[in-house]
Enzyme design. Structure first.
Site: not given
Ligand code: TEU
Ligand code: CA
Length: 551
Positions: A99, A200, A257, A326-327
């Site tokens: 990542d 990320d 992402e 994981h989100d």
């Molecule tokens: O997530 C970021 C992410 O999901 C954003 O790009 C998105 O646009 C937003 O959440 C919209 O609701 C990444 C990781 O996957 C996440 O776990 C981290 O918390 C985040 O970045 C910060 O590093």
């Protein structure tokens, strides 16, 4: 055409290291735990592993707040453990990507410590510092994790920007010295021999240059600010600079992402003639499920999104296919039916997304149909964004019970509970109480109980992965949407030369029929199914999926 690239043929698996496997009994997953499970992954048919951040971090956002890009979090092990992990992955013929979190660092990163030390520090401009406006923040932007996107720093009297938590200051990508330092770090990992990066929050790196207020029609304390930093104009210049300086010089795979991108613009990002990224995780199907809606998307909605991406990149670029990470909450809880058709809906959704054109990603636990969990109180939540959200909702007058209910439905901790390996205490994840509670359904849903059950979710995934490996049409074949107007069934074909495969998924809890004139399976063989009976005529049972091959 670049065909036959290894990453196109690969099946990928995402590991959230904190929750995957604890090897030393402290309740926290670690690198040696991952090493212990490499044979499991190989046996499942995995070719490519993505591990979420495992660098030193104060863990405000579980490793996404990095304080040292070139180290290993002590709780997870040492650099020697990492080297053994990488070797173990390669020995088994798999690859490993890391990542790459470079929209922001931790507020404990030495760069930020220097940057905040004084207004004239040489690294001041590596982050985004501004004076306040009328005794308040420099602008009205809301953070993605709630509250203001700015934090006041008493030492120098200015504010720094943080699109995520206040302990994740945003790097200033306009600063070329900062870029050069980040590029050195990327090269260091690539020279070590890793096989690429998942990048990320790449969508947020470019900010609206004047940092002006955004419209705030609802007069909120802070206004939703995506218009000013989500896929903002000029972002691709940053991406080009990264590619020219780093990625172009390595034979690797890159996945961005990329929230805020639609199929119409996909080619700019992953078009093979553009030489940028190999794939993006697009968000259109994930954002469908916004907390407020909470409704299961219809096949029509999913068909529209997926078909647009499949067609936009046909012969031009490559998709990353995923339904969990994981989100987001667990897919079987979100789109499926955990009450009445847990196994069927988990496998039906699997076949739906996995057999399209692209590289499929599986998130740990998805392959055994792990579900959302239960939360008794706010203390059961770990996620910083959940706690920030709770604070906001409390200020809006919501009761504690309502807040817990809301976060139970939407919270990211749902997908971060420990991996369920077996039915022993703590689900075989650890011998110690884990950092986040195990989902109470671990005695029913776990790897061990599914390993030898031919009808398990796990064995469905295994069969599906091996089917994809055997059938070039499932990798390189053209996608065609079928039964376009069907209200229950999502169906598509994959066509390569004389080979044609048909994927049928009844995304509903009721039996469904289709018109044989619209889709005939005469002479076709069923090569994958989630129900052993059935398979009769033009009819699918609740959440039934079948894959046919015409040859
Ligand atoms: O997530 C970021 C992410 O999901 C954003 O790009 C998105 O646009 C937003 O959440 C919209 O609701 C990444 C990781 O996957 C996440 O776990 C981290 O918390 C985040 O970045 C910060 O590093
Ligand atoms: Ca451990």
């Amino acid at each position: 055409q670049v065909k036959g690239r290894w990453w196109k043929e690969a099946t990928a698996y995402q590991i959230y290291p904190r929750s995957f496997k604890d090897s030393n009994g402290d309740g926290i997953g670690d690198l040696n735990g991952i090493i212990d499970k490499l044979d499991y992954l190989k046996d499942l048919g995995i070719d490519l592993i993505w591990i979420c951040p495992m660098y030193p971090s104060p863990n405000d956002d579980n490793g996404y707040d990095i304080s040292d890009y070139q180290g290993i979090m002590a709780e997870f092990g040492t650099m020697a453990d990492f080297d053994r992990l990488l070797e173990g992955v390669h020995q088994r013929g798999m690859r490993l990507i890391l990542d790459l979190v470079v929209n922001h660092t931790s507020d404990e990163h030495p760069w930020f410590l220097e940057s905040r030390a004084s207004r004239d520090n040489p690294k001041r401009d590596w982050y985004i510092w501004r004076d306040g406006k009328n005794g308040a923040e420099p602008n009205n932007w809301e953070s993605i994790f709630s509250g203001s996107a700015w934090k006041h720093d008493a030492a120098t009297g200015q504010y720094f920007m943080h699109l995520f938590s206040s302990r994740q200051p945003d790097l200033n990508w306009e600063n070329h010295e900062m870029r050069a330092a980040v590029y050195d770090m990327m090269r260091w990992w690539l020279d070590k021999g890793i096989d690429g990066f998942r990048i990320d929050a790449i969508a947020h790196m470019k900010k609206e240059p004047t940092l002006s207020d955004v419209p705030n029609p609802d007069k909120l304390p802070y206004a939703p600010s995506m218009v000013a930093h989500l896929n903002y104009d000029g972002l691709l210049d940053y991406v080009d600079d990264i590619c020219r300086n780093v990625f172009d010089h390595y034979d690797i795979v890159t996945v961005g992402e990329m929230n805020g991108l639609d199929a119409d613009h996909a080619e700019e990002w992953v078009g093979e003639n553009r030489g940028r990224l190999n794939m993006v995780f697009q968000f259109e199907h994930v954002r469908l499920w916004e907390p407020q809606a909470g409704l299961r998307p219809t096949p029509a909605v999913l068909r529209k999104i997926f078909t647009a991406w499949q067609q936009a990149l046909e012969g031009k670029g490559w998709n990353a296919l995923y339904v969990e990470n994981h989100d987001v909450t667990r897919i079987v809880s979100r789109w499926g039916d955990t009450e009445r058709h847990w196994r069927e809906s988990a496998t039906c959704i699997a076949a739906m997304y996995f057999l399209m054109q692209g590289t499929p990603f599986i998130y740990q636990g998805q392959e055994i149909g792990m579900t959302n969990t239960r939360f008794a109180s706010l203390e059961d939540f770990d996620d910083v964004s959940a706690h920030n959200k709770a604070r906001d909702l409390r200020e809006q007058g919501m009761s504690e019970a309502e807040i817990v209910a809301f976060l139970t439905r939407t919270g990211r901790d749902n997908s971060r509970t420990p991996m369920q390996w077996d039915a022993s205490p703590y689900a075989g994840f650890s011998t110690h109480e884990p950092w986040l509670k195990v989902n109470p359904n671990y005695e029913m849903i776990n790897v061990e109980s599914q390993q030898h059950d031919p009808h398990s979710v796990l064995n469905f995934y295994r069969q599906m992965i091996h089917l994809r490996k055997r059938e070039p049409a499932l990798i390189y074949g053209r996608y065609e949407s079928l039964l376009d107007d069907h209200e229950q069934i999502y169906a598509y074909g994959r066509v390569l030369g004389d080979e044609r495969l048909v994927v049928l998924c009844n995304l509903s809890g009721k039996a469904a029929e289709w018109d044989a004139r619209a889709l005939s399976l005469d002479g076709a063989t069923c090569v994958l199914a989630n129900l052993s009976e059935g398979q009769e005529g033009n009819r699918l049972k609740a959440w039934e999926t079948r894959v046919y091959k015409h040859a």
